[in-house]
Design a protein around this motif. Structure first.
Motif, PDB file in Angstrom:
ATOM      1  N   MET A   1      14.983  -0.665 -15.275  1.00 13.36           N
ATOM      2  CA  MET A   1      13.173  -0.816 -15.287  1.00 13.36           C
ATOM      3  C   MET A   1      12.477  -1.345 -13.525  1.00 13.36           C
ATOM      4  N   GLU A   2      13.864  -1.624 -12.820  1.00 14.63           N
ATOM      5  CA  GLU A   2      12.927  -2.014 -11.602  1.00 14.63           C
ATOM      6  C   GLU A   2      12.778  -0.576 -10.849  1.00 14.63           C
ATOM      7  N   LYS A   3      13.710   0.237 -11.051  1.00 14.80           N
ATOM      8  CA  LYS A   3      13.070   1.235 -10.134  1.00 14.80           C
ATOM      9  C   LYS A   3      11.460   1.580 -10.853  1.00 14.80           C
ATOM     10  N   LEU A   4      11.967   1.460 -12.000  1.00 15.59           N
ATOM     11  CA  LEU A   4      10.001   2.890 -12.372  1.00 15.59           C
ATOM     12  C   LEU A   4       9.269   1.453 -11.526  1.00 15.59           C
ATOM     13  N   LYS A   5       9.304  -0.349 -12.383  1.00 19.08           N
ATOM     14  CA  LYS A   5       8.319  -0.611 -10.976  1.00 19.08           C
ATOM     15  C   LYS A   5       7.789   0.132 -10.008  1.00 19.08           C
ATOM     16  N   GLU A   6       9.153  -0.093  -9.018  1.00 16.44           N
ATOM     17  CA  GLU A   6       8.922   0.527  -7.423  1.00 16.44           C
ATOM     18  C   GLU A   6       8.039   1.206  -7.524  1.00 16.44           C
ATOM     19  N   GLU A   7       8.218   2.879  -8.416  1.00 18.61           N
ATOM     20  CA  GLU A   7       7.476   3.565  -8.629  1.00 18.61           C
ATOM     21  C   GLU A   7       6.182   4.103  -8.463  1.00 18.61           C
ATOM     22  N   THR A   8       5.907   2.810  -9.774  1.00 20.02           N
ATOM     23  CA  THR A   8       4.728   2.576  -9.699  1.00 20.02           C
ATOM     24  C   THR A   8       3.730   1.872  -9.018  1.00 20.02           C
ATOM     25  N   LYS A   9       4.743   1.031  -7.235  1.00 16.98           N
ATOM     26  CA  LYS A   9       3.577   0.318  -6.577  1.00 16.98           C
ATOM     27  C   LYS A   9       3.446   1.359  -6.244  1.00 16.98           C
ATOM     28  N   ILE A  10       4.647   2.514  -5.388  1.00 17.88           N
ATOM     29  CA  ILE A  10       4.319   3.429  -4.786  1.00 17.88           C
ATOM     30  C   ILE A  10       3.463   4.064  -4.653  1.00 17.88           C
ATOM     31  N   LYS A  11       3.402   4.861  -5.987  1.00 20.29           N
ATOM     32  CA  LYS A  11       2.020   5.517  -6.688  1.00 20.29           C
ATOM     33  C   LYS A  11       0.698   4.233  -6.276  1.00 20.29           C
ATOM     34  N   ALA A  12       1.023   3.696  -6.479  1.00 23.10           N
ATOM     35  CA  ALA A  12      -0.718   2.482  -6.195  1.00 23.10           C
ATOM     36  C   ALA A  12      -0.832   2.069  -5.316  1.00 23.10           C
ATOM     37  N   PHE A  13       0.284   2.097  -3.924  1.00 27.10           N
ATOM     38  CA  PHE A  13       0.146   2.312  -2.644  1.00 27.10           C
ATOM     39  C   PHE A  13      -0.301   3.199  -2.048  1.00 27.10           C
ATOM     40  N   LEU A  14      -0.070   4.791  -2.534  1.00 24.57           N
ATOM     41  CA  LEU A  14      -0.822   6.244  -2.066  1.00 24.57           C
ATOM     42  C   LEU A  14      -2.661   5.985  -2.652  1.00 24.57           C
ATOM     43  N   SER A  15      -2.196   6.126  -3.657  1.00 25.37           N
ATOM     44  CA  SER A  15      -3.314   5.368  -3.893  1.00 25.37           C
ATOM     45  C   SER A  15      -4.865   4.513  -3.763  1.00 25.37           C
ATOM     46  N   ARG A  16      -3.957   3.799  -2.836  1.00 20.62           N
ATOM     47  CA  ARG A  16      -4.291   2.725  -2.145  1.00 20.62           C
ATOM     48  C   ARG A  16      -5.085   3.518  -0.370  1.00 20.62           C
ATOM     49  N   ILE A  17      -4.389   3.893  -0.102  1.00 19.78           N
ATOM     50  CA  ILE A  17      -4.636   4.836   0.612  1.00 19.78           C
ATOM     51  C   ILE A  17      -5.447   5.748   0.934  1.00 19.78           C
ATOM     52  N   LYS A  18      -5.576   6.739   0.060  1.00 18.79           N
ATOM     53  CA  LYS A  18      -6.242   7.602  -0.337  1.00 18.79           C
ATOM     54  C   LYS A  18      -7.489   7.178  -0.881  1.00 18.79           C
ATOM     55  N   THR A  19      -7.384   5.981  -1.362  1.00 21.62           N
ATOM     56  CA  THR A  19      -8.956   4.978  -1.735  1.00 21.62           C
ATOM     57  C   THR A  19      -9.506   4.301  -0.436  1.00 21.62           C
ATOM     58  N   GLU A  20      -9.174   4.360   0.504  1.00 27.61           N
ATOM     59  CA  GLU A  20      -9.549   3.367   1.551  1.00 27.61           C
ATOM     60  C   GLU A  20      -9.851   4.114   2.191  1.00 27.61           C
ATOM     61  N   TRP A  21      -9.435   5.178   2.783  1.00 27.22           N
ATOM     62  CA  TRP A  21      -8.958   6.475   4.107  1.00 27.22           C
ATOM     63  C   TRP A  21      -9.775   7.748   3.189  1.00 27.22           C
ATOM     64  N   PRO A  22     -10.945   8.054   2.625  1.00 24.13           N
ATOM     65  CA  PRO A  22     -11.267   8.817   1.752  1.00 24.13           C
ATOM     66  C   PRO A  22     -11.263  10.287   2.514  1.00 24.13           C
ATOM     67  N   GLY A  23     -12.286   9.755   3.869  1.00 28.47           N
ATOM     68  CA  GLY A  23     -12.530  11.327   4.944  1.00 28.47           C
ATOM     69  C   GLY A  23     -10.776  11.822   5.483  1.00 28.47           C
ATOM     70  N   ILE A  24      -9.128  10.724   5.145  1.00 28.77           N
ATOM     71  CA  ILE A  24      -8.445  11.495   5.800  1.00 28.77           C
ATOM     72  C   ILE A  24      -7.172  12.206   4.422  1.00 28.77           C
ATOM     73  N   VAL A  25      -7.042  11.943   3.865  1.00 34.78           N
ATOM     74  CA  VAL A  25      -6.427  11.875   3.435  1.00 34.78           C
ATOM     75  C   VAL A  25      -6.587  12.989   2.249  1.00 34.78           C
ATOM     76  N   GLU A  26      -5.938  14.547   2.410  1.00 31.59           N
ATOM     77  CA  GLU A  26      -6.346  15.481   0.790  1.00 31.59           C
ATOM     78  C   GLU A  26      -5.071  15.406  -0.405  1.00 31.59           C
ATOM     79  N   ARG A  27      -4.067  15.150  -0.029  1.00 32.05           N
ATOM     80  CA  ARG A  27      -3.037  15.162  -1.245  1.00 32.05           C
ATOM     81  C   ARG A  27      -1.791  14.616  -1.017  1.00 32.05           C
ATOM     82  N   PHE A  28      -1.336  14.452  -1.893  1.00 31.18           N
ATOM     83  CA  PHE A  28       0.296  13.551  -1.312  1.00 31.18           C
ATOM     84  C   PHE A  28       1.090  14.618  -2.085  1.00 31.18           C
ATOM     85  N   GLU A  29       2.003  14.901  -1.657  1.00 30.64           N
ATOM     86  CA  GLU A  29       3.692  15.753  -2.573  1.00 30.64           C
ATOM     87  C   GLU A  29       4.406  14.880  -1.978  1.00 30.64           C
ATOM     88  N   PHE A  30       4.889  14.967  -3.343  1.00 30.38           N
ATOM     89  CA  PHE A  30       6.305  14.668  -3.944  1.00 30.38           C
ATOM     90  C   PHE A  30       7.720  14.888  -3.763  1.00 30.38           C
TER      91      PHE A  30
END
Length: 96
Positions: A1-30
């Motif tokens: 359960m904790e691992k799933l929470k961590e993975e969700t937080k990481i995805k939210a972290f990446l989304s925040r980066i892309k939202t904060e700097w829309p002209g910088i990041v094209e995409r993320f690839e795991f």
């Protein structure tokens, strides 16, 4: 359960980066759960991304799992790593 929470937080972290700097990041690839490629938009230098934004990016971190972001320029020629939570996890393992 904790691992799933961590993975969700990481995805939210990446989304925040892309939202904060829309002209910088094209995409993320795991590549793995802890290795993530950050594909930068054309004309964005991986050195600039790492140098100018790394401290700002790290303030968005709200997870404990260590990850490594690899910044890849649009031409695929330059690749720089950016460890996040990596050293804190080593310190935690050594203290146990």
């Amino acid at each position: 359960m904790e691992k799933l929470k961590e993975e969700t937080k990481i995805k939210a972290f990446l989304s925040r980066i892309k939202t904060e700097w829309p002209g910088i990041v094209e995409r993320f690839e795991f590549k793995t759960k802890s290795v993530i490629y950050v594909h930068l938009k054309e004309g964005v230098s991986s050195m600039d991304f790492l140098g100018k934004l790394s401290r700002q990016v790290e303030r968005f971190v709200d997870f404990t799992m260590p990850i490594i972001l690899y910044h890849i320029e649009s031409d695929g020629m330059n690749l720089r790593s950016h460890p996040i939570n990596w050293y804190s996890s080593i310190a935690q393992r050594n203290s146990q």
